[in-house]
Write a protein that holds these residues in place. Structure first.
Motif, short mmCIF file in Angstrom:
data_model
loop_
_atom_site.label_atom_id
_atom_site.label_comp_id
_atom_site.label_asym_id
_atom_site.label_seq_id
_atom_site.Cartn_x
_atom_site.Cartn_y
_atom_site.Cartn_z
N THR A 74 -14.77 2.83 3.72
CA THR A 74 -13.82 3.35 2.49
C THR A 74 -13.31 4.55 3.10
OG1 THR A 74 -16.14 4.47 1.88
CG2 THR A 74 -15.53 2.18 1.16
N PRO A 76 -10.79 5.44 5.09
CA PRO A 76 -9.32 5.57 5.10
C PRO A 76 -8.61 5.27 3.55
CG PRO A 76 -9.89 3.55 6.07
CD PRO A 76 -11.14 4.29 5.90
N MET A 77 -9.50 4.66 2.57
CA MET A 77 -9.02 4.24 1.44
C MET A 77 -8.55 5.44 0.47
SD MET A 77 -11.43 1.20 0.31
CE MET A 77 -11.66 -0.07 1.63
N ASN A 78 -7.48 5.38 -0.34
CA ASN A 78 -7.23 6.34 -1.40
C ASN A 78 -8.11 6.13 -2.45
OD1 ASN A 78 -6.14 4.24 -2.94
ND2 ASN A 78 -4.09 4.65 -1.96
N GLU A 79 -8.08 6.76 -3.63
CA GLU A 79 -8.80 6.70 -4.83
C GLU A 79 -8.78 5.28 -5.65
OE1 GLU A 79 -9.64 9.13 -8.80
OE2 GLU A 79 -8.73 10.28 -7.28
N ALA A 80 -7.58 4.78 -5.67
CA ALA A 80 -7.47 3.43 -6.19
C ALA A 80 -8.13 2.36 -5.50
CB ALA A 80 -5.84 3.27 -6.50
N GLU A 81 -7.54 2.37 -4.00
CA GLU A 81 -8.36 1.40 -3.19
C GLU A 81 -9.93 1.64 -3.30
OE1 GLU A 81 -4.75 1.09 -0.09
OE2 GLU A 81 -6.50 2.68 0.18
N LEU A 82 -10.40 2.70 -3.38
CA LEU A 82 -11.91 3.16 -3.17
C LEU A 82 -12.51 2.43 -4.36
CD1 LEU A 82 -14.42 4.23 -2.11
CD2 LEU A 82 -13.82 6.46 -3.35
N SER A 83 -11.77 2.51 -5.73
CA SER A 83 -12.06 1.96 -6.87
C SER A 83 -12.28 0.62 -6.83
CB SER A 83 -11.13 2.50 -7.90
OG SER A 83 -11.34 3.92 -8.35
N GLU A 97 -19.21 8.42 -2.54
CA GLU A 97 -19.15 9.84 -2.09
C GLU A 97 -20.30 10.67 -1.56
OE1 GLU A 97 -16.30 12.11 -1.74
OE2 GLU A 97 -15.16 9.86 -1.62
#
Length: 166
Positions: A74, A76-83, A97
């Motif tokens: 996770t 390199p992921m942004n918030e949307a990708e992480l969600s 986190e």
């Protein structure tokens, strides 16, 4: 021995992964596949870098290795990708986190801790030296006592028992 297609293996392994988190024996019984085969498939999937927890349990009980693997995936992921990733695996972004924070702070030691460690090590070395000196002193005293005992036995053998004290 049965041969299973890669698609079938992947479908079965998805049952072991979050969000289903079934145990190997549960999946083996439901699918009619031996547990040994499932353990081998899971091992091979882990070697490919997939996250497959050992237990069919809550993410907080996962091994450190599995948690670290999620953190790396996770990163390199942004918030949307992480969600989306978390929804797919039955995780919460807060968990990821917290795991990331733990990983980042795993090797960080404060200078205060390092100083305490150095002082404790110094005190232990001092204690060891003191104990070694005491051991040497006692060894010398024991050797002296043994020599005196030997001499007294030799003297008694030569001159006999002294009965003047009786």
């Amino acid at each position: 021995m049965k041969q299973y297609s890669e698609e079938r293996k992947e479908a079965v392994l998805r049952k072991l992964a979050p969000p289903m988190n079934l145990t190997v024996p549960e999946v083996a019984e439901a699918e009619g596949i031996s547990t040994a085969s499932l353990y081998n498939w899971r091992k091979q999937a882990r070697e490919r870098g997939e996250v497959l927890p050992s237990r069919g349990s809550a993410p907080e009980q996962w091994s450190s290795k599995d948690k670290f693997r999620v953190v790396v995936e996770t990163a390199p992921m942004n918030e949307a990708e992480l969600s989306a990733y978390c929804r797919e695996r039955g995780l919460y972004p807060e968990q990821v986190e917290a795991w990331r924070s733990s990983c980042m702070n795993a090797n960080a030691r404060t200078s205060e801790e390092e100083q305490r460690t150095r002082q404790a090590r110094k005190a232990e070395r001092k204690r060891i030296k003191k104990l070694e000196r005491e051991l040497q002193r006692k060894d010398k005293a024991l050797a002296e006592t043994a020599a005196l005992l030997t001499l007294s036995k030799k003297a008694e053998a030569i001159w006999g028992h002294n009965d003047e004290d009786d």
